[in-house]
Design a protein around this motif. Structure first.
Motif, PDB file in Angstrom:
ATOM      1  N   HIS A  26      29.514  41.637  31.229  1.00 43.09           N
ATOM      2  CA  HIS A  26      30.651  42.547  31.111  1.00 43.09           C
ATOM      3  C   HIS A  26      30.226  43.978  31.417  1.00 43.09           C
ATOM      4  O   HIS A  26      29.037  44.280  31.474  1.00 43.09           O
ATOM      5  N   ALA A  41      33.412  38.177  35.068  1.00 40.33           N
ATOM      6  CA  ALA A  41      33.876  36.929  35.695  1.00 40.33           C
ATOM      7  C   ALA A  41      35.391  36.868  35.894  1.00 40.33           C
ATOM      8  O   ALA A  41      35.869  36.468  36.948  1.00 40.33           O
ATOM      9  N   ASP A  42      36.142  37.272  34.875  1.00 35.52           N
ATOM     10  CA  ASP A  42      37.595  37.083  34.961  1.00 35.52           C
ATOM     11  C   ASP A  42      38.428  38.322  34.623  1.00 35.52           C
ATOM     12  O   ASP A  42      39.651  38.262  34.602  1.00 35.52           O
ATOM     13  N   GLY A  43      37.778  39.442  34.339  1.00 34.06           N
ATOM     14  CA  GLY A  43      38.503  40.669  34.040  1.00 34.06           C
ATOM     15  C   GLY A  43      39.146  40.715  32.670  1.00 34.06           C
ATOM     16  O   GLY A  43      39.947  41.602  32.389  1.00 34.06           O
ATOM     17  N   ALA A  44      38.794  39.776  31.803  1.00 33.05           N
ATOM     18  CA  ALA A  44      39.360  39.774  30.450  1.00 33.05           C
ATOM     19  C   ALA A  44      38.862  40.993  29.678  1.00 33.05           C
ATOM     20  O   ALA A  44      37.695  41.357  29.756  1.00 33.05           O
ATOM     21  N   LEU A  59      40.026  46.394  37.448  1.00 34.75           N
ATOM     22  CA  LEU A  59      40.054  44.974  37.797  1.00 34.75           C
ATOM     23  C   LEU A  59      39.924  44.776  39.316  1.00 34.75           C
ATOM     24  O   LEU A  59      39.222  43.864  39.772  1.00 34.75           O
ATOM     25  N   GLU A  63      36.740  42.910  41.232  1.00 30.88           N
ATOM     26  CA  GLU A  63      36.920  41.841  42.216  1.00 30.88           C
ATOM     27  C   GLU A  63      36.145  42.146  43.503  1.00 30.88           C
ATOM     28  O   GLU A  63      35.495  41.271  44.073  1.00 30.88           O
ATOM     29  N   GLN A  66      32.094  42.059  42.491  1.00 30.08           N
ATOM     30  CA  GLN A  66      31.658  41.079  41.499  1.00 30.08           C
ATOM     31  C   GLN A  66      30.199  40.638  41.701  1.00 30.08           C
ATOM     32  O   GLN A  66      29.439  40.548  40.744  1.00 30.08           O
TER      33      GLN A  66
END
Length: 89
Positions: A26, A41-44, A59, A63, A66
């Motif tokens: 993160h 990994a997923d932008g959470a 975000l 992307e 990454q």
């Protein structure tokens, strides 16, 4: 905690050896006194909050970068200096 990128008033940081609290790759972002930890990994959003507009920019940046972020994550977890990553343009 090195700053790895900065754009539109957003600071993107990656702490050394920071795999204990969130247990996954993160970044930390700061914008006008607000902070958030965001999964690569997923932008959470793992912790904290920043305004929606700035979150969307972060975000998009994640992307685009990454692969570079994952390389930086491995460096930082091992206590090495992560590389700077180009800002969002």
């Amino acid at each position: 905690m090195p700053t790895i990128s900065m754009f539109y008033g957003i600071l993107v940081l990656m702490f050394f050896r920071d795999n204990r609290r969130h247990h996954l790759p993160h970044i930390h972002v700061r914008y006008q006194g607000q902070e958030a930890a965001i999964a690569i990994a997923d932008g959470a959003v793992l912790d904290g909050a920043i305004p929606v507009k700035q979150l969307k920019m972060v975000l998009a940046w994640i992307e685009i970068h990454q692969e570079e972020l994952m390389v930086d994550w491995e460096l930082a977890v091992n206590g090495d200096e992560p590389f700077r990553i180009a800002p969002l343009q």
